[in-house]
Design a protein around this motif. Sequence first.
Motif, PDB file in Angstrom:
ATOM      1  N   CYS A   1      -1.717  -4.496  -1.404  1.00 60.03           N
ATOM      2  CA  CYS A   1      -1.608  -5.236  -0.146  1.00 60.03           C
ATOM      3  C   CYS A   1      -1.734  -4.225   0.993  1.00 60.03           C
ATOM      4  CB  CYS A   1      -0.277  -5.972  -0.072  1.00 60.03           C
ATOM      5  SG  CYS A   1      -0.019  -7.066  -1.478  1.00 60.03           S
TER       6      CYS A   1
ATOM      7  N   SER B   1       0.604   0.019   6.646  1.00 63.14           N
ATOM      8  CA  SER B   1       1.893   0.184   7.320  1.00 63.14           C
ATOM      9  C   SER B   1       3.023   0.167   6.295  1.00 63.14           C
ATOM     10  CB  SER B   1       2.062  -0.998   8.287  1.00 63.14           C
ATOM     11  OG  SER B   1       3.403  -1.181   8.662  1.00 63.14           O
ATOM     12  N   TYR B   2       4.126   0.825   6.629  1.00 61.95           N
ATOM     13  CA  TYR B   2       5.395   0.545   5.974  1.00 61.95           C
ATOM     14  C   TYR B   2       5.974  -0.654   6.724  1.00 61.95           C
ATOM     15  CZ  TYR B   2       5.737   5.009   3.321  1.00 61.95           C
ATOM     16  OH  TYR B   2       5.572   6.059   2.444  1.00 61.95           O
ATOM     17  N   ASN B   3       5.348  -1.799   6.476  1.00 62.01           N
ATOM     18  CA  ASN B   3       5.619  -2.989   7.287  1.00 62.01           C
ATOM     19  C   ASN B   3       7.100  -3.367   7.287  1.00 62.01           C
ATOM     20  OD1 ASN B   3       4.602  -5.040   8.883  1.00 62.01           O
ATOM     21  ND2 ASN B   3       4.350  -6.443   7.158  1.00 62.01           N
TER      22      ASN B   3
ATOM     23  N   ASP C   1       0.846  -1.208   0.000  1.00 61.00           N
ATOM     24  CA  ASP C   1       0.000   0.000   0.000  1.00 61.00           C
ATOM     25  C   ASP C   1       0.875   1.250   0.000  1.00 61.00           C
ATOM     26  OD1 ASP C   1       0.753  -0.629   2.625  1.00 61.00           O
ATOM     27  OD2 ASP C   1      -1.245  -0.366   3.480  1.00 61.00           O
ATOM     28  N   GLY C   2       1.994   1.200   0.723  1.00 60.17           N
ATOM     29  CA  GLY C   2       2.918   2.329   0.674  1.00 60.17           C
ATOM     30  C   GLY C   2       3.466   2.505  -0.730  1.00 60.17           C
TER      31      GLY C   2
ATOM     32  N   ASN D   1      -1.816  -3.303   4.246  1.00 58.37           N
ATOM     33  CA  ASN D   1      -1.549  -3.627   5.657  1.00 58.37           C
ATOM     34  C   ASN D   1      -1.434  -2.350   6.488  1.00 58.37           C
ATOM     35  OD1 ASN D   1       0.937  -2.654   4.883  1.00 58.37           O
ATOM     36  ND2 ASN D   1       1.956  -4.645   4.915  1.00 58.37           N
TER      37      ASN D   1
HETATM   38 MG   LIG Z   1       2.240  -1.664   3.619  1.00 56.84          MG
END
Ligand SMILES: [Mg+2]
Length: 537
Positions: free
Chosen positions: A454, A458-460, A429-430, A456
Amino acid sequence: MLAAPPNGHSSSDVLNMNGAEALVHTLADCGVEICFGNPGTSEMHFVVALDSEPRMRGVLCLFEGIVAGAADGYARMTGKPAATLLHLGPGFANAISFLHNAQKAGSPVVNIVGDHATTHAQYAQAPLSSDIMGICRPVSHWLHRAVHAYEVAGDGARAVQAARRAPGQVATLVLPADTAWNKAQSSAPPLPPVEVKTVEAAVIDQVAAALNNGKPTALLLRGQCLKRSGVEAAGRVAAKTGVRLLHDYFTPRLTRGEGLPEVERIPYFAEDIVDFLDGLEQIVLVGAPPPVTFFAYPGKPSWVTPKGCNLLTLAEPEEDAVLALQALADTLGATRPGALVTRVIPDLPVHGALDANTMGAIIARLMPENAILCDDSLTAGPGLQRWLSHGPLHDWLVLTGGAIGDAAPMAVGASLACPQRKVIAVSGDGAAMYSLQAMWTMARERLDVVIIVCANRSYNILNIELSRVGAINPGPKTLSMLDLRDPQLDFLKLAQGLGVEASRAQTTAEFAAQFADAMRAKGPRLIEAILPGRSGA
Ligand SMILES: [Mg+2]
Ligand SMILES: Cc1ncc(C[n+]2csc(CCOP(=O)(O)OP(=O)(O)O)c2C)c(N)n1
């Protein structure tokens, strides 16, 4: 007023054509069939010239990053350069990240960068004047600023020749506006391709002997040899000698799946790479540089070739690695194809929350054969990889230069290159937020692309990397810099605003239904897949 013809040109050369037209016809004669562009005033003559050349398609992109990513995706699927049309230094600067990825991929690209007329260049105070050559140079293997309209066509032919030099180069032609609008010669003839170097027989023999010495060995493949014929030849070598077949984590293109030998992916994290390569006593480089880690980590190695492991080179990146692998297989008497991937058709996961693993299983089950997967999936990647390496035959285009956001732009180019094939772009998503404008071009050109975001929130990966780089005790400011929850991105509205149909999937059942539908239908489509992620905050 028409300037006097420069040396070597007589006034009888002058036809009723301007520099831009001569250039566009030359590019088309050289096999360039598409131009991804974001034009401005200094490119108007080039844009108008497109109308006079039916062999060249013009595709408008609303940000230069999309232009560059699309040209990269197109090149990876066709092996041919697209032209890009960019607006002076700032326009080129907007394209640099994804040209960097293209450069790392060895993708042929021909950039045409409009510039102020040569008579205007003296006025540094003009807003768009810049150190244009300085801006273009770092991502251009070949760079030239046109001097005269008479020479522009020849410059174009040289740019295409440079772009096509193996393994594929970024060639940039800066086109001052007066070299486009002034009278020119006719178009210039295509230049002969620079021949791809063939690997010498002595090198093949030397590698063949090394493969027969009984030491644990791997072939590390990159470039053209990761397409079908190269992978098949490598499979024969593996079947005969027992070598492992590897590719690096960020590889430009791999044809993989059912019916082909499996090439293992070198992992992402340093310590995983060390484990993965442990025990190898020989690595044979096939169009690939020696492996290093993506980043440095305190106390961990960057150079990951095991101690004492011998590095041999079968083919340099600019050499014909496919031919070299075929010759190697023949020298070894390796005729059997060896183990081929048999397709694993995962069961549809039971109804539950979606995660990267279940998402990968659903994609691998439902995607059609011969799809193109553009992959910028970051932490969702391992879930996809687990299933797709045993999925139906497909081409997999991975982010090469680490500049994220490239999946959707590459999908634009891949889909225009291969309109009959389903293109699936999987993006974090980022990452997706770097290149939303790609959707507008997909909608406009009616491209058969499905984007999976995707989500989530977050910058997972950066939350994971925090501790790994030894950044201890992250506070609220740190964690908020890696968190995408407030405000929550609404990819449905973002897609709809750019003309792309979209849906959201929170469960496996929802994702399976939406993905199945997207596989049946044609046209651009986005699925926002809600995935778990670390926010840390
Ligand atoms: Mg992400
Ligand atoms: C052009 C560019 N800018 C910034 C980064 C640094 N960066 C690496 S990963 C990442 C976040 C990725 O987040 P997302 O796409 O959501 O994937 P996730 O980690 O959540 O799976 C960022 C900002 C980069 N690699 N490239």
